[in-house]
Design a protein around this motif. Structure first.
Motif, PDB file in Angstrom:
ATOM      1  N   ASN A   7     -29.174 -34.059 -22.754  1.00  0.00           N
ATOM      2  CA  ASN A   7     -29.187 -33.155 -23.915  1.00  0.00           C
ATOM      3  C   ASN A   7     -29.882 -33.862 -25.079  1.00  0.00           C
ATOM      4  O   ASN A   7     -29.354 -34.815 -25.628  1.00  0.00           O
ATOM      5  CB  ASN A   7     -27.742 -32.790 -24.288  1.00  0.00           C
ATOM      6  CG  ASN A   7     -27.680 -31.985 -25.569  1.00  0.00           C
ATOM      7  OD1 ASN A   7     -28.640 -31.318 -25.937  1.00  0.00           O
ATOM      8  ND2 ASN A   7     -26.535 -32.046 -26.239  1.00  0.00           N
ATOM      9  N   SER A 168     -15.651 -39.103 -28.505  1.00  0.00           N
ATOM     10  CA  SER A 168     -16.461 -40.013 -27.696  1.00  0.00           C
ATOM     11  C   SER A 168     -17.966 -39.752 -27.838  1.00  0.00           C
ATOM     12  O   SER A 168     -18.782 -40.602 -27.479  1.00  0.00           O
ATOM     13  CB  SER A 168     -16.039 -39.882 -26.229  1.00  0.00           C
ATOM     14  OG  SER A 168     -16.862 -40.671 -25.418  1.00  0.00           O
ATOM     15  N   ILE A 169     -18.320 -38.595 -28.389  1.00  0.00           N
ATOM     16  CA  ILE A 169     -19.746 -38.237 -28.461  1.00  0.00           C
ATOM     17  C   ILE A 169     -20.459 -39.108 -29.505  1.00  0.00           C
ATOM     18  O   ILE A 169     -20.103 -39.100 -30.679  1.00  0.00           O
ATOM     19  CB  ILE A 169     -19.931 -36.740 -28.788  1.00  0.00           C
ATOM     20  CG1 ILE A 169     -19.351 -35.888 -27.642  1.00  0.00           C
ATOM     21  CG2 ILE A 169     -21.403 -36.414 -29.023  1.00  0.00           C
ATOM     22  CD1 ILE A 169     -19.454 -34.399 -27.850  1.00  0.00           C
ATOM     23  N   GLY A 170     -21.407 -39.881 -29.028  1.00  0.00           N
ATOM     24  CA  GLY A 170     -22.224 -40.715 -29.915  1.00  0.00           C
ATOM     25  C   GLY A 170     -21.497 -41.883 -30.564  1.00  0.00           C
ATOM     26  O   GLY A 170     -22.019 -42.512 -31.478  1.00  0.00           O
ATOM     27  N   GLY A 205     -18.946 -35.918 -20.445  1.00  0.00           N
ATOM     28  CA  GLY A 205     -19.945 -36.296 -21.452  1.00  0.00           C
ATOM     29  C   GLY A 205     -19.290 -37.031 -22.596  1.00  0.00           C
ATOM     30  O   GLY A 205     -18.171 -36.707 -23.011  1.00  0.00           O
ATOM     31  N   GLY A 206     -19.978 -38.021 -23.123  1.00  0.00           N
ATOM     32  CA  GLY A 206     -19.465 -38.809 -24.249  1.00  0.00           C
ATOM     33  C   GLY A 206     -19.810 -40.270 -24.034  1.00  0.00           C
ATOM     34  O   GLY A 206     -19.192 -40.934 -23.200  1.00  0.00           O
ATOM     35  N   GLY A 228     -26.177 -37.595 -23.913  1.00  0.00           N
ATOM     36  CA  GLY A 228     -26.902 -37.336 -25.161  1.00  0.00           C
ATOM     37  C   GLY A 228     -27.876 -38.464 -25.450  1.00  0.00           C
ATOM     38  O   GLY A 228     -28.984 -38.514 -24.914  1.00  0.00           O
ATOM     39  N   GLY A 229     -27.443 -39.413 -26.279  1.00  0.00           N
ATOM     40  CA  GLY A 229     -28.305 -40.508 -26.751  1.00  0.00           C
ATOM     41  C   GLY A 229     -29.149 -41.159 -25.667  1.00  0.00           C
ATOM     42  O   GLY A 229     -30.366 -41.325 -25.836  1.00  0.00           O
TER      43      GLY A 229
HETATM   44  C1  PEP Z   1     -23.794 -35.031 -26.123  1.00  0.00           C
HETATM   45  O1  PEP Z   1     -24.686 -34.886 -26.925  1.00  0.00           O
HETATM   46  O2  PEP Z   1     -23.319 -34.052 -25.565  1.00  0.00           O
HETATM   47  C2  PEP Z   1     -23.315 -36.387 -25.830  1.00  0.00           C
HETATM   48  C3  PEP Z   1     -22.417 -36.546 -24.902  1.00  0.00           C
HETATM   49  O3  PEP Z   1     -23.870 -37.413 -26.567  1.00  0.00           O
HETATM   50  P1  PEP Z   1     -23.753 -39.007 -26.281  1.00  0.00           P
HETATM   51  O4  PEP Z   1     -24.076 -39.221 -24.832  1.00  0.00           O
HETATM   52  O5  PEP Z   1     -24.770 -39.603 -27.193  1.00  0.00           O
HETATM   53  O6  PEP Z   1     -22.353 -39.412 -26.601  1.00  0.00           O
END
Ligand code: PEP
Length: 246
Positions: A7, A168-170, A205-206, A228-229
């Protein structure tokens, strides 16, 4: 089948397709390739270009969101599921915490899922508790509400669920494998009540990267990852896949 989804959020220009070309090249040579599918969700501006390029290749393209109406309407700046499908995308995320924070309600998300599926998009439906909810031990209650308020049995086959704890996201903070196992089992139990035998895949995700994936892979209940990142670098994304199957 496992899923590795990248993403990009607000990242990417036409040239960034080179990142996906490298990942596609890795995929075509990977001995494990039959075990998983790669999906990328670039911004709306790149959907048509990328969908055309990857049409007969192995990376699937999806959008990061969609508007809660079917086809055309007078909503400035909005993009409908029909419009996303018409430029060749196959998937859409719905319910990402970035959009929930900006005001997406369960009712809006239900409409988004309905219209996306009506337009033959497969939906990656994101759920997850925030830090306060976790602290107050409300995780299961929140996840149950997010799932049961939106999902219906008739969506079977067209839904993938992504469990993304907002804290956990970012952030680099990740759940322990024991904790993730318990939560995933709980999510699958709720999904079984909704979908009976046709339960969707559940991704995590996270802060997934080449290092953290080594602890997540112990959790056999997880069917893949939403990244994400680390999805903005071909090397980092490929490392996740390599380390998962190592
Ligand atoms: C996301 O954007 O859904 C995400 C999980 O980001 P990250 O992997 O950067 O934590």
């Amino acid at each position: 089948m496992k899923y590795f989804i990248g993403n990009w959020k607000m990242f990417g220009s036409p040239k960034s397709i080179n990142i996906l070309k490298k990942i596609n090249l890795f995929y075509t040579k990977d001995k494990n390739r039959k075990k998983y599918r790669i999906i990328f969700t670039p911004p709306y501006t790149l959907l048509q270009n990328y969908s055309n390029y990857f049409k007969n290749k192995k990376i699937f393209i999806g959008s990061q969101n969609c508007y809660q109406k079917d086809k055309f309407s007078s909503n400035t700046g909005a993009i409908s599921p029909y419009m996303i499908k018409s430029v060749g995308a196959k998937y859409t995320l719905v319910g990402h915490s970035d959009n929930r924070i900006e005001g997406d309600t369960d009712l809006m998300l239900k409409k988004k899922v309905n219209y996306a599926i009506k337009n033959n998009l497969r939906v990656v439906f994101c759920i997850g508790e925030n830090k306060t909810e976790k602290k107050n031990k409300k995780t299961f209650q929140v996840l149950k509400r997010q799932l049961t308020n939106v999902l219906e049995k008739k969506f079977y086959n067209n839904i993938i669920v992504a469990y993304e704890p907002v804290w956990s996201i970012g952030t680099g903070e990740i759940p322990s494998s024991q904790n993730l196992k318990e939560t995933t089992i709980y999510i699958k139990k709720i999904l079984k009540n909704i979908f009976r035998s046709n339960t969707p895949s559940v991704l995590y995700g996270g802060s997934v990267d080449g290092l953290s994936v080594q602890s997540f892979k112990e959790v056999k209940e997880i069917d893949g990852f939403l990244v994400g990142g680390a999805s903005k670098s071909s090397k980092k994304f490929i490392d996740i896949i390599k380390n998962y199957y190592r």
